[in-house]
Motif scaffolding. Structure first.
Motif, PDB file in Angstrom:
ATOM      1  N   GLN A  50      71.333 -15.601 -17.045  1.00 18.87           N
ATOM      2  CA  GLN A  50      72.294 -14.528 -16.827  1.00 18.87           C
ATOM      3  C   GLN A  50      73.570 -15.076 -16.205  1.00 18.87           C
ATOM      4  OE1 GLN A  50      70.507 -10.580 -15.496  1.00 18.87           O
ATOM      5  NE2 GLN A  50      69.090 -12.088 -14.631  1.00 18.87           N
ATOM      6  N   ASN A  78      71.970 -12.184 -20.842  1.00 20.74           N
ATOM      7  CA  ASN A  78      73.080 -11.249 -20.740  1.00 20.74           C
ATOM      8  C   ASN A  78      74.296 -11.868 -20.064  1.00 20.74           C
ATOM      9  OD1 ASN A  78      70.869 -10.820 -18.768  1.00 20.74           O
ATOM     10  ND2 ASN A  78      72.353  -9.548 -17.703  1.00 20.74           N
ATOM     11  N   ASN A 101      66.946  -9.729 -22.515  1.00 23.40           N
ATOM     12  CA  ASN A 101      68.224  -9.026 -22.411  1.00 23.40           C
ATOM     13  C   ASN A 101      69.320  -9.905 -22.992  1.00 23.40           C
ATOM     14  OD1 ASN A 101      70.667  -7.831 -21.587  1.00 23.40           O
ATOM     15  ND2 ASN A 101      69.781  -7.088 -19.682  1.00 23.40           N
ATOM     16  N   ASN A 103      72.625  -8.391 -23.641  1.00 26.02           N
ATOM     17  CA  ASN A 103      73.857  -7.615 -23.559  1.00 26.02           C
ATOM     18  C   ASN A 103      75.050  -8.490 -23.208  1.00 26.02           C
ATOM     19  OD1 ASN A 103      72.472  -5.266 -24.118  1.00 26.02           O
ATOM     20  ND2 ASN A 103      72.105  -4.801 -21.962  1.00 26.02           N
ATOM     21  N   THR A 105      76.277 -11.260 -24.334  1.00 22.66           N
ATOM     22  CA  THR A 105      76.105 -12.710 -24.256  1.00 22.66           C
ATOM     23  C   THR A 105      77.388 -13.477 -24.580  1.00 22.66           C
ATOM     24  OG1 THR A 105      73.773 -12.523 -24.814  1.00 22.66           O
ATOM     25  CG2 THR A 105      74.760 -14.688 -25.099  1.00 22.66           C
TER      26      THR A 105
END
Length: 182
Positions: A50, A78, A101, A103, A105
């Motif tokens: 992340q 993400n 996840n 989102n 990227t």
């Protein structure tokens, strides 16, 4: 190295032979760093990435070719490369089979040209809507990376409006039960 200041053009190498933790915010907001090379991870563990390279404005290359079995196997992906506006090359294959996840990227990754996705591992909606410079090889790798979702819920692949696909590529995308948005 979150928010670290490096000399302009700096090349950072991180060696982690038995990586067991996350690499969240690795060089997020870092300045001066041009290239990050990841080496090690001999256990080939998955990792949370992340925001790892998020907003690293001068970052041009991420080399994960000597990480694990030759690339990244992220879980949380993400905003990993979001707003890394100079990033043009990711070396090493990205195995998307463990993604949780994704989102944002590549949101704002406007210079991205080179990326490789491990065949058949991408099973979550994914967007390259800001990446208009993707090479033909990268586009084909993304398409090959799409998992066959026949009999499963449709996912969406979003590509920049300037990306031109062949009829065969479009048929491959829809044949794997994906929706293409441009």
């Amino acid at each position: 190295f979150n928010s670290a200041t490096f000399p302009d053009g700096y090349e950072l190498t991180i060696i982690a032979p038995n990586f067991m933790e996350n690499a969240n915010r690795l060089v997020r907001y870092a300045t001066g760093v041009k290239k990050v090379t990841l080496k090690g991870n001999t256990a080939n563990n998955t990792a949370s990435l992340q925001y790892a390279f998020n907003s690293a404005k001068s970052l041009e290359i991420v080399d994960a070719s000597e990480w694990g079995t030759g690339g990244l196997k992220p879980t949380y992906f993400n905003s990993t490369f979001a707003d890394a506006q100079a990033l043009h090359t990711i070396l090493g294959e990205i195995d998307c089979s463990a993604l949780v996840n994704v989102n944002g990227t590549f949101s704002g990754a406007i210079a991205l040209k080179e990326i490789r996705i491990k065949a058949g591992t991408l099973a979550r909606s994914f967007s390259f809507m800001n990446s208009s410079l993707l090479s033909a090889e990268s586009i084909q790798s993304i398409i090959d990376g799409l998992a066959d979702l026949t009999g499963k819920d449709t996912q969406t692949l979003t590509l920049h409006t300037n990306i031109v696909l062949t009829d065969e590529q479009k048929a491959t995308i829809s044949g794997k039960n994906w929706t293409l948005v441009q």
